[in-house]
Design a protein around this motif. Sequence first.
Motif, PDB file in Angstrom:
ATOM      1  N   GLY A  32       0.819  -1.209   0.000  1.00 16.18           N
ATOM      2  CA  GLY A  32       0.000   0.000   0.000  1.00 16.18           C
ATOM      3  C   GLY A  32       0.851   1.256   0.000  1.00 16.18           C
ATOM      4  O   GLY A  32       0.546   2.230  -0.690  1.00 16.18           O
ATOM      5  N   ASP A  33       1.938   1.233   0.762  1.00 15.24           N
ATOM      6  CA  ASP A  33       2.805   2.410   0.817  1.00 15.24           C
ATOM      7  C   ASP A  33       3.522   2.658  -0.497  1.00 15.24           C
ATOM      8  O   ASP A  33       3.942   3.771  -0.782  1.00 15.24           O
ATOM      9  CB  ASP A  33       3.850   2.246   1.931  1.00 15.24           C
ATOM     10  N   MET A  34       3.677   1.599  -1.279  1.00 14.85           N
ATOM     11  CA  MET A  34       4.306   1.784  -2.582  1.00 14.85           C
ATOM     12  C   MET A  34       3.267   2.150  -3.623  1.00 14.85           C
ATOM     13  O   MET A  34       3.601   2.335  -4.787  1.00 14.85           O
ATOM     14  CB  MET A  34       4.998   0.486  -3.011  1.00 14.85           C
ATOM     15  N   GLY A  35       2.006   2.209  -3.210  1.00 17.77           N
ATOM     16  CA  GLY A  35       0.940   2.499  -4.160  1.00 17.77           C
ATOM     17  C   GLY A  35       0.640   1.311  -5.043  1.00 17.77           C
ATOM     18  O   GLY A  35       0.103   1.463  -6.135  1.00 17.77           O
ATOM     19  N   TYR A  36       0.999   0.094  -4.579  1.00 21.25           N
ATOM     20  CA  TYR A  36       0.743  -1.095  -5.384  1.00 21.25           C
ATOM     21  C   TYR A  36      -0.517  -1.771  -4.857  1.00 21.25           C
ATOM     22  O   TYR A  36      -0.512  -2.436  -3.826  1.00 21.25           O
ATOM     23  CB  TYR A  36       1.947  -2.041  -5.308  1.00 21.25           C
ATOM     24  N   LEU A  37      -1.606  -1.552  -5.586  1.00 19.84           N
ATOM     25  CA  LEU A  37      -2.911  -1.920  -5.052  1.00 19.84           C
ATOM     26  C   LEU A  37      -3.213  -3.409  -4.948  1.00 19.84           C
ATOM     27  O   LEU A  37      -3.806  -3.840  -3.963  1.00 19.84           O
ATOM     28  CB  LEU A  37      -4.008  -1.255  -5.884  1.00 19.84           C
ATOM     29  N   SER A  59       8.443  -2.734 -10.867  1.00 17.05           N
ATOM     30  CA  SER A  59       8.339  -1.432 -10.212  1.00 17.05           C
ATOM     31  C   SER A  59       8.323  -1.614  -8.691  1.00 17.05           C
ATOM     32  O   SER A  59       8.736  -0.729  -7.950  1.00 17.05           O
ATOM     33  CB  SER A  59       7.089  -0.687 -10.686  1.00 17.05           C
ATOM     34  N   VAL A  60       7.865  -2.786  -8.223  1.00 11.67           N
ATOM     35  CA  VAL A  60       7.833  -3.031  -6.786  1.00 11.67           C
ATOM     36  C   VAL A  60       9.209  -3.429  -6.257  1.00 11.67           C
ATOM     37  O   VAL A  60       9.689  -2.879  -5.270  1.00 11.67           O
ATOM     38  CB  VAL A  60       6.796  -4.133  -6.454  1.00 11.67           C
ATOM     39  N   ARG A  82      11.574  -0.732  -5.771  1.00 10.99           N
ATOM     40  CA  ARG A  82      11.285   0.127  -4.621  1.00 10.99           C
ATOM     41  C   ARG A  82      11.862  -0.452  -3.337  1.00 10.99           C
ATOM     42  O   ARG A  82      12.024   0.255  -2.345  1.00 10.99           O
ATOM     43  CB  ARG A  82       9.758   0.271  -4.434  1.00 10.99           C
ATOM     44  N   SER A 108      11.993  10.323   1.280  1.00 10.83           N
ATOM     45  CA  SER A 108      10.722   9.816   0.754  1.00 10.83           C
ATOM     46  C   SER A 108      10.607   8.303   0.918  1.00 10.83           C
ATOM     47  O   SER A 108       9.533   7.749   0.739  1.00 10.83           O
ATOM     48  CB  SER A 108      10.568  10.195  -0.717  1.00 10.83           C
ATOM     49  N   ASP A 109      11.707   7.641   1.241  1.00  7.46           N
ATOM     50  CA  ASP A 109      11.652   6.194   1.482  1.00  7.46           C
ATOM     51  C   ASP A 109      11.330   5.869   2.936  1.00  7.46           C
ATOM     52  O   ASP A 109      11.205   4.701   3.296  1.00  7.46           O
ATOM     53  CB  ASP A 109      12.986   5.535   1.117  1.00  7.46           C
ATOM     54  N   PRO A 158       8.567   6.150   4.891  1.00 12.56           N
ATOM     55  CA  PRO A 158       7.373   5.356   5.200  1.00 12.56           C
ATOM     56  C   PRO A 158       7.557   3.879   4.874  1.00 12.56           C
ATOM     57  O   PRO A 158       7.107   3.008   5.613  1.00 12.56           O
ATOM     58  CB  PRO A 158       6.290   5.988   4.326  1.00 12.56           C
TER      59      PRO A 158
END
Lengths: 293, 498
Positions: free
Chosen positions: B247-252, B322-323, B326, B480-481, B483
């Motif tokens: 969720g924190d990576m915006g990966y739904l 992309s995950v 990160r 920004s990393d 969280p």
Amino acid sequence: MSASLHLILAFVLAPLLPGIIGKVKSCCAGRSGKPVLQLYFDLAKLLRKGAVYSRGTSWVFKAGPPAALAATIAALCLLSPLDQNGPLSFEGDFLLAAYLLGMARFAVILAALDTGSSFEGMGASREAVFSALAEPVFLLALMPLGRISGSFSLASMFSVHIWSAQSLDKPALILSAAGLFLISLAENCRIPVDDPNTHLELTMIHEVMVLDHCGVDLAFIEYAAALKLWFFSAVVASLLLPSMAVTPGGIILVAVGIGFTESIMARLRLISVPRLICLAGALAALGCLLCLR
Amino acid sequence: MAQFITLTNGGSCPAEAVPVLRYDDFAACLKDEVHAGAGICSFFGVPHARQLRLYIVLVKKDEATLAAGAMDVGQSYAALTPEFPALHLFEREIYEQFSVLPQGHSRLKPVRFDGTDSPQVGDMDFFKAEGNDVHEVAVGPIHAGVIECGHFRFQCLGEIVLHLEISLGYHHRGLEACFNQNPQKNALPLMETLAGDSSIAHAWAFSTLRESLNHTAVTRRAQTIRAIALELERLANHTGDLGALAGDMGYLPTASFCGRLRGDFLNMTAMLCGNRFGRGLVAPGGVNFDLEEALCLHLEKKLRPAARDVYGAVDLLWETPSVTSRMMEIGVVPEQAARDLGLAGPAARASGLRRDVRITHPLPGLQESQLTMQVEKSGDVYARARIRLDEIHESVSFILRELGGLHGQAEPLRAGSAGAPGVYGRPSTFGAALVEGWRGEICHTALTDAAGRLQRYKIVDPSFRNWIGLALAMRGGQISDFPLCNKSFNLSYCGVDL
């Protein structure tokens, strides 16, 4: 449909786009999600609320939202995918549009810096860096369109006639469209560049800049953001779906595309964002080269 | 030469048997043990004849035993932190509680704020980086989410974090003192809620000590049911963590699946005892709820599909470039730093430390758990995520194995009597128990007085040891990393605030 009618549609329907993106994301995640019209409800609520200003802010903070909204509206007036002339169209107006959007951003950045908050300063610096990179790419992606349409007004660049160009020009159009799509993700703070839904201030770009705004000011900023999303969606739609861009259907399809993109990938690390913008730049440059036969 | 006493995990000994050493001998013994690979679990003070007696509990590396020792100090002593950095927060705590000064400790800042005037809540002398390009970012104590209080102070050079300082203790509840005053009445509910996501683990550690100090033998069946509940707790939290990380990576996709699956695991705990967090299951002497054969089968039927869904959802993480980009090489804690600072649990194992008391120091009756220790090398967010998935695999197969083994055993669930009111256990006894909760090893230590009442009850939650790891992981990283790093540790505020 006249150009003015199209413009009115834009003003009315723009807040629909974030709702559509949200709905697509919820569907992909198996949730029912918030209503498509949520932004309308939010705007109606915010417009009825008062605003609180911190003692540390000056008129710059208050001037930010109206200035941003005014500049975005003006930029949108230059764009008309329907016929050769938007309400304010003139030769070379793409520069004005780019810098009107730049001015809107500048107003928001100044307002953020005016608060003196470390969060907002951080967001402002990120926004400034990424938009400084995105701006030349945006202009570069417009070059092939100007060359092919033979005119440097947005109205003719994004008119339906552009696809009647020679078949050899068509790859350049597609490259431009791809570059513009990536730029629209960056400009509108969407995943993979920014996450509009996060609550984590340290990772935000755009959202963290507007933390101190409330009431009407916030409504202005939210509405301006929706209009900007409409602007970029319309630009991409007129290139990729020229026949549908005449109706808002094409623009909505682009929003659906953004929703899908957000559903299947994670956000990039902030330091990788310039690479994404570089990719957009490379696509646009390739488009330019193809036109220089 | 003087030596520390050896205890088994969950064992106890007469209080006099814990050697009280001179400072030099104490430091030398500690050095020997730490050099031999022992880890520091607990270090705390007990007032003793106008002096302060400092007790230490260590977990040995190659033997399945603990070591304990003590020393008496007056108004001050030479701090042990410079040589044993893992003691840094323990010495700060002792200074705060008893005003005994560890001389040479460089950062005697508040651990918890007790609500009195000095220091005022949140008042701390933070490090400050100087220079024109440096800026400071303050996050919290109130956060943008429904979570507890904690303050994070970043010294940044642009987007790069030079230093992160964490100030906790905003909601100090005085829990340890509660146990001294009222050892019997509400001790168990307090244990279950002192860090609410580790209810089973804390209740188990508490019950183990209670049993040890009363010579109560727990049946194998009860011990197995506890172990199953502990693994369910681990499954729920690890699954939730992986989802939150996504969720924190915006990966739904993973975020949405894991949110639901965490609930499935919590519901399995509820099937067992009626409470999603396992409250009321563990009690001194055994467990309050049985796993009958029908329930075993039902649980198995629920567990298999839930586990399959977790693997499916989490495997998406490793398959999405992309995950992985990160997570890799972000928030690195090197092995040596993890060892020096005494990190615990998945955070330590992600940095290559082989520390898991379920395997190295099993509690009585669980020596044949057949669990395998999961270790990663890289120490980054990726490793901490990977460890969680690997432990989910281990826990699932452990539960399935044990559920099969429960058939046909007919043993009582509870053993022993509650004892006289106000009496905790045998008089003048010292005991220590370690339980590997999902976040790391939980250490409870009890010391009774001549009447058998609790003289001191000391709790060390893994969060107490791991917050410094988060601060270290951020050094030189991107702000920004944060969280993401924070979520990869997922530490408890209340586990520190106690």
